[in-house]
Scaffold this active site. Sequence first.
Site, PDB file in Angstrom:
ATOM      1  N   ARG A 301       0.818  -1.212   0.000  1.00  0.00           N
ATOM      2  CA  ARG A 301       0.000   0.000   0.000  1.00  0.00           C
ATOM      3  C   ARG A 301       0.860   1.274   0.000  1.00  0.00           C
ATOM      4  NH1 ARG A 301      -4.958   0.366   2.805  1.00  0.00           N
ATOM      5  NH2 ARG A 301      -4.310  -1.504   3.939  1.00  0.00           N
ATOM      6  N   ARG A 337     -13.193  -0.792  -0.707  1.00  0.00           N
ATOM      7  CA  ARG A 337     -12.667  -0.544   0.633  1.00  0.00           C
ATOM      8  C   ARG A 337     -13.648   0.188   1.562  1.00  0.00           C
ATOM      9  NH1 ARG A 337      -8.883   2.480   1.642  1.00  0.00           N
ATOM     10  NH2 ARG A 337      -8.003   1.273   3.380  1.00  0.00           N
ATOM     11  N   CYS A 369     -26.995  -1.206  -6.074  1.00  0.00           N
ATOM     12  CA  CYS A 369     -28.200  -1.426  -5.271  1.00  0.00           C
ATOM     13  C   CYS A 369     -27.872  -2.130  -3.965  1.00  0.00           C
ATOM     14  CB  CYS A 369     -29.233  -2.214  -6.078  1.00  0.00           C
ATOM     15  SG  CYS A 369     -29.925  -1.278  -7.444  1.00  0.00           S
TER      16      CYS A 369
END
Length: 442
Positions: A301, A337, A369
């Site tokens: 990351r 995330r 949805c």
Amino acid sequence: MNDLEIDMNLERDRPWHRLIARRPHFAWTAMEGLCFEGVPLASIAATQGTPTWVYGATTLRQRLNLLQTMFADAEIQPAIRYAVKANDHLAILSLLRIGGAGADVTSAGEYARAAAAGIEAAAMVYSGVGKRSDEIATAIEAGIGQFNVESGEELAMISALASARNRTVPIALRVNPDIAAGGHDKISTGRAGDKFGIAFDQAAGLYRYAENLPGIRPVGFSTHIGSQIFSIAPFEAAYGRIVALIDALNAEGTPVTGLDLGGGFGIPYDDGIGFPLPAYAAMVRRVIGDRTLDLTIEPGRWLVAPAGLLLARVTLTKASDAAHFSVLDAGMNDLLRPALYGATHGIVPVDAVAATAPALPSEVVGPVCESSDRFGTYDLPRLAPGALVAILDAGAYGANMSNTFNGRPLAAQVLIDQERSHLIRMRQSVSDLWRGEIVPIR
């Protein structure tokens, strides 16, 4: 200041200005709006549509170089094995390979991707708690640099597969040091109850046992205690425990030559301060002392998240007594995330005029949805339908975790390099959604 750049000195109270001020590869210009590495994001949206992932090669190179420099300044040189799970695009892997990084892989697919990007098997660490026998065999035959072993059962599998091939493979035992760390319960990996690693009190005995197994060459220990960690204290606690274990084994004549430090460095998704990398490198130097150990580190990351963004467009706005909603054409199928971890990403307007408007609360949501398809509550200018926004720091665990839920094709991906944009993955077509599906004839 360039005469095309907007003077926003009077607008520093805007949250999006504070976000951009901490990200030097971004700038607004009066004519072209928000630019990333010198390329107007509006021009990418015009040619590629939205949603689109945008990555910056210069940002990625500079972060890798910074990582290398910080360790060199502390007089240590860990082998960098990039955590492929963060972003496995071949273009990203190739840039990191050229910069001197190897790969940390957790599956046959990640191994194959890293190899396709030109990373040699000897420069790879194979991690993961559920390695299959066929995956292990492939890595052995390729000459994998190291297996990070998660259990005694896995160690026995590797020994059997390696000895059947007359190979001897280097292994490190992944130790669970029972250290709580990580920005969220779901990304903490070094506690006693987590599924990863070998219990600390079992590690020495298993290491001694590994010395006598055929096909196995034990070289050291590894650890990874979690992700999104900003304090060096939990790292120091974990490394201290493992170094004491190494000292005890070496003292009894059981050689231990390597320590895999893992990863988990936090990045600020807001306008906060980042991980104290110089202090971390100095801490590693201090903990290692005068020991001669081959060090490895597995950043993911930290390297790639700030090098990427998700470019999206407002499809409509919706007002109610409770909230003002800005509905984007990107949703949880693209960036999972927020729904998965409750994570937040900075969101900024792309248009230069919008960037000078007042900040008002807005619920930013996607089109999927599901009630969990929301990015969060943000102070943003009132954005009309058609307005572009950039969702920042999305280079890690963004495109890799995206999916086609609700029949939404995967987004395009673009790489900016030397102020030129390159399409590196075409947008998936609707008909691609059912490619490969088979309807049996009744």
